[in-house]
Design an enzyme around this catalytic site. Structure first.
Site, PDB file in Angstrom:
ATOM      1  N   GLU A   1       0.841  -1.192   0.000  1.00  0.00           N
ATOM      2  CA  GLU A   1       0.000   0.000   0.000  1.00  0.00           C
ATOM      3  C   GLU A   1       0.878   1.245   0.000  1.00  0.00           C
ATOM      4  O   GLU A   1       2.049   1.198   0.403  1.00  0.00           O
ATOM      5  CB  GLU A   1      -0.915   0.017   1.238  1.00  0.00           C
TER       6      GLU A   1
ATOM      7  N   LYS B   1       5.540   3.730   1.301  1.00  0.00           N
ATOM      8  CA  LYS B   1       5.212   2.447   0.677  1.00  0.00           C
ATOM      9  C   LYS B   1       5.390   1.354   1.719  1.00  0.00           C
ATOM     10  O   LYS B   1       6.467   1.223   2.318  1.00  0.00           O
ATOM     11  CB  LYS B   1       6.127   2.176  -0.518  1.00  0.00           C
TER      12      LYS B   1
ATOM     13  N   ASP C   1       6.446   3.904 -16.818  1.00  0.00           N
ATOM     14  CA  ASP C   1       5.097   4.444 -16.559  1.00  0.00           C
ATOM     15  C   ASP C   1       5.159   5.957 -16.427  1.00  0.00           C
ATOM     16  O   ASP C   1       4.575   6.535 -15.514  1.00  0.00           O
ATOM     17  CB  ASP C   1       4.506   3.806 -15.301  1.00  0.00           C
TER      18      ASP C   1
END
Length: 843
Positions: free
Chosen positions: A562, A594, A698
């Site tokens: 998460e 994180k 990304d």
């Protein structure tokens, strides 16, 4: 014939949607809105999660409760995805009762909504107020009508408080589906009518939720879609406490040079349009008449040109009946996603109160209209004319002529359909033959030079997944193999034969999940790191006391981890001088944490440590920096920078380009130089990654964070955030890919290199100069985006490029186009991109 014309002119007496009757519960209470479609910014416990925010139900602990005390400055929200555009007219709320054990409720709330999941708007009533009164006890429900109603797919309920308090809420929405599919219209601003002896009438679109620029409205919906029909006397209104003329949007002929009002309409998907209904005022004693003529042009895709053949309709003007009426304009079942209609004045003023469209969702493309027009003159009027002639004289020879023409046209249409079916079947047959072509022949067609590329999983060799997904494109892509010669960081080198054995089938779920890292965000691709070599001494950042991290908000989640927004107490003192932290005036520092889940596998744990080692190597002013870690005990955490302005996509989508209007109305804005400065910073950060042989995979505005000084740092949180789930294409139910930002070789061959990052950088530039108002290739479905990648590979001139943003200088768009070159040799390096952009930013 006169009766037929009156029907066309008068139309229906009711709006497309009547808010008084559109009051059906949308599914919170009865479960039609699924748990997966109900999310929240935070929750106190699992038993007070968003799935328990259902009106009149008390599962779990009885309601949704955001974490902690709600502060007046907090923005906590409950978000619903209605799965389709919906006309929302009523909101019902309750607090948490839990059979007498709970006593939490919200006294006020506000609503944000979105039609596409990206651009969010705040609801305001007709007087401009955003706050709605809610509950004063924990058990009674309060029902509030929305004036004006909301047209949206996504809705956020945001509790509001004046004092710190605990809040819990349940809710229900009421409305009905928005079958129009209209997502926005653009038009000139409405004007003011001032005449001696009459009150001043402000005929503006006061509830319009798009933006205003240079006296024009763009990208929103307003009074023309609120279901309120204006009266015969435009000075009278159906609403209370509003000004004369409120129900109409009106324009004066003399103020618009061309003699017409031009409006553009954009829809959620391509449709076959049968008709358009426009409710007009006809108070000719005041110089107001319905339009004399309308011509509508059609656009099958937003990136296409307007089709030359238009639908033209001339109205029958009525100087005897001053009643307001609907004018129904036939559109001939033309296929389009956008319409541009020009309404020509018949007098000094033209006023509309409502516009609606009738269409079919299942699109049948318009088949060569000029050919049909030539073969079948006046086909639309043949049927009513034939019926009238039959009534007048059953033996009229003209009847035989009309019948012959009609039969001939029908036969022609049937033959065209048969021909189309034949072509489709033939194409399918050819594709199957190509799929069975010997691999030896395909290998012989490959380019001799081969490229050193990063492969997702060199051992995986089953091509069935990709072929099942793209039966035509996968085989075509294989024939390209390792073509190209872009110098890149090397993890695996392949010969032509090995490329065929390992580089094609990269839609395998095991590959994609490995690509995405443990928190759902993209780990950078780097030269091979062996997990066995990773120990605590390899981690160059310090261990931070876990108890000093105070949870604020969950930013997102992945398969094994998460991402949380936290406050880190005493972080500045812990890191010492020179730490890359914003000035907080002694306040706790916001950081992104994180965290690895407790149930993560050993492989995920090793990957998490590998990601820490990778992040600890990065040190650049435009790259998010790893600050510290918590790895001495479970759960493992890494603490990185977080910028107070959030991500670039959200920042730009909430702003307009700087102008006199934005200054006068205090509208958040950015200048062209700001956008260029952002572009230079992103290119600088990517240049640094490329110098270390890192491949991001990304790059997009959602992965660029900003501080208050508009300094950009490239991150990798975007994939883990539900807000951007629509930007990713889901593979086999779990793994996802940002296909709208990916180069063709990444999608078809699984090749991720600095050259593919350059492609994504071009798309990121396009996002910046559209102010993130539109998703790339927004008119294409995910499957069509993949098909378009095949067109890039085949390079036969049929590929669809992103169009030039209006704000973008031509030289900069030319740079974008070079980033999207089919051959990776032709794409500029990040060093050259940075050099090319710097002069633009300094102008």
């Amino acid at each position: 014939m006169l009766f037929f014309l009156l029907l066309v002119l008068q139309g229906n007496a009711h709006a497309q949607i009547d808010p008084a009757h559109c009051r059906y519960p949308l599914g919170m209470e009865d479960g039609r809105i699924k748990d997966d479609d109900i999310t929240a910014s935070s929750q106190w416990y699992e038993t007070t999660g968003p799935q328990y925010a259902r009106l009149n139900r008390e599962e779990g602990d009885g309601a949704w409760c955001p974490a902690g005390l709600l502060q007046p400055s907090d923005v906590q929200f409950l978000q619903l995805d209605l799965r389709q555009l919906t006309f929302i007219t009523v909101v019902g709320t309750q607090g948490r009762h839990a059979h007498g054990t709970g006593n939490e409720f919200a006294r006020m709330y506000r609503l944000d909504y979105s039609r596409d999941g990206e651009t969010w708007k705040s609801w305001k009533n007709r007087l401009g107020n955003k706050i709605m009164e809610a509950n004063d006890n924990a058990y009674a429900s309060v029902i509030k009508d929305l004036h004006p109603p909301i047209i949206a797919r996504y809705l956020r309920l945001i509790p509001v408080t004046k004092l710190p308090t605990t809040v819990c809420m349940r809710m229900e929405l009421y409305g009905c589906p928005w079958h129009d599919g209209l997502t926005g219209y653009s038009s000139p601003e409405g004007q003011v009518m001032a005449a001696p002896g009459y009150p001043i009438s402000n005929l503006n679109d006061s509830t319009y939720d798009g933006y205003h620029e240079r006296r024009k409205l763009f990208g929103g919906l307003g009074q023309l879609t609120d279901g309120v029909i204006g009266q015969d006397d435009f000075l009278l209104t159906r609403q209370y406490h509003v000004w004369p003329g409120y129900d109409y949007v009106g324009w004066r002929n003399e103020s618009l040079g061309p003699g017409y009002v031009e409006m553009e309409f954009v829809f959620d998907r391509p449709r076959n349009f049968t008709s358009m209904k426009v409710h007009c005022n006809n108070m000719f004693s005041r110089g107001v008449k319905i339009f004399s003529e309308v011509s509508c042009a059609f656009k099958p895709r937003l990136v296409a040109d307007w089709e030359p053949q238009q639908a033209v309709f001339r109205t029958v003007l009525d100087d005897r009946n001053p009643s307001a009426r609907y004018v129904t304009v036939p559109l001939g079942r033309r296929a389009a996603k956008a319409l541009r209609c020009r309404f020509w004045f018949a007098d000094a003023w033209m006023m509309f109160s409502e516009i609606s469209f009738q269409s079919a969702d299942t699109v049948i493309p318009t088949l060569v209209p000029p050919l049909m027009t030539t073969s079948c003159p006046k086909l639309e009027t043949a049927i009513p004319t034939q019926r009238m002639e039959t009534t007048a004289a059953s033996k009229d020879p003209a009847e035989d002529g009309s019948t012959s023409i009609l039969i001939g046209c029908l036969v022609t249409i049937i033959l065209l359909l048969v021909l189309i079916i034949f072509l489709i079947l033939w194409c399918q047959y050819v594709c199957k033959v190509l799929e069975k072509a010997p691999r030896r022949i395909l290998e012989e067609e490959m380019d001799p030079p081969y490229e050193r590329v990063f492969l997702l999983d060199p051992q995986y060799q089953d091509p069935s997944v990709l072929r099942h997904k793209l039966p035509e494109l996968s085989q075509s892509a294989e024939s390209s193999g390792c073509g190209g010669g872009y110098a890149e960081p090397d993890v695996t080198q392949c010969t032509p034969h090995q490329c065929f054995q390992s580089s094609v089938p990269h839609y395998a779920e095991t590959d994609i999940v490995n690509l995405q890292g443990v928190t759902g965000s993209n780990m950078y691709a780097v030269p091979a790191l062996t997990v066995d070599s990773l120990t605590r001494k390899d981690i160059s950042v310090a261990e931070f006391p876990r108890h000093r991290l105070i949870f604020r908000e969950k930013l997102g989640e992945g398969q094994f981890g998460e991402v949380h927004l936290c406050e880190a107490e005493g972080l500045a003192e812990f890191l010492g001088e020179g730490a890359p932290l914003p000035e907080r005036d002694g306040k706790p520092v916001l950081v992104a944490v994180k965290q690895l889940r407790a149930d993560a596998t050993n492989n995920a744990r090793n990957d998490f440590l590998k990601e820490i080692k990778i992040m600890s190597r990065l040190n650049d002013p435009n790259i998010i920096q790893l600050l510290c870690v918590c790895v001495s005990s479970d759960p493992l955490c890494m603490v990185t920078e977080y910028m107070e302005n959030g991500d670039l996509n959200m920042f730009l989508s909430q702003r307009e380009i700087e102008s006199t209007l934005t200054h006068a109305n205090n509208i958040p804005s950015v200048s062209l130089s700001d956008l260029l400065h952002m572009s230079v910073q992103i290119s600088s950060g990517m240049r640094y990654l490329a110098s270390l042989n890192f491949v991001h995979r990304d790059l997009a505005t959602r992965n660029c964070l900003l501080d208050r000084r508009l300094t950009i740092k490239i991150a990798d949180f975007g994939m883990s955030r539900n807000l951007y789930s629509s930007d990713y294409y889901r593979i086999q139910g779990r793994a996802v890919l940002p296909i709208r930002w990916m180069a063709w070789e990444s999608i078809l061959l699984g090749k991720f290199t600095t050259a593919s990052d350059v492609w994504a950088f071009g798309v990121t530039l396009w996002e910046i100069f559209t102010l993130c108002k539109e998703q790339p290739y927004s008119l294409l479905s995910d499957e069509q985006v993949i098909e378009n990648t095949g067109e890039f590979f085949r390079n036969q001139g049929r590929q669809i490029f992103l169009s030039a943003p209006p704000l973008c200088p031509p030289s900069l768009f030319e740079l974008m186009m070079r980033c999207w070159s089919r051959d990776i040799r032709d794409r500029p390096t990040f060093d050259r991109l940075h050099q090319a952009l710097r002069p633009h930013a300094s102008q």
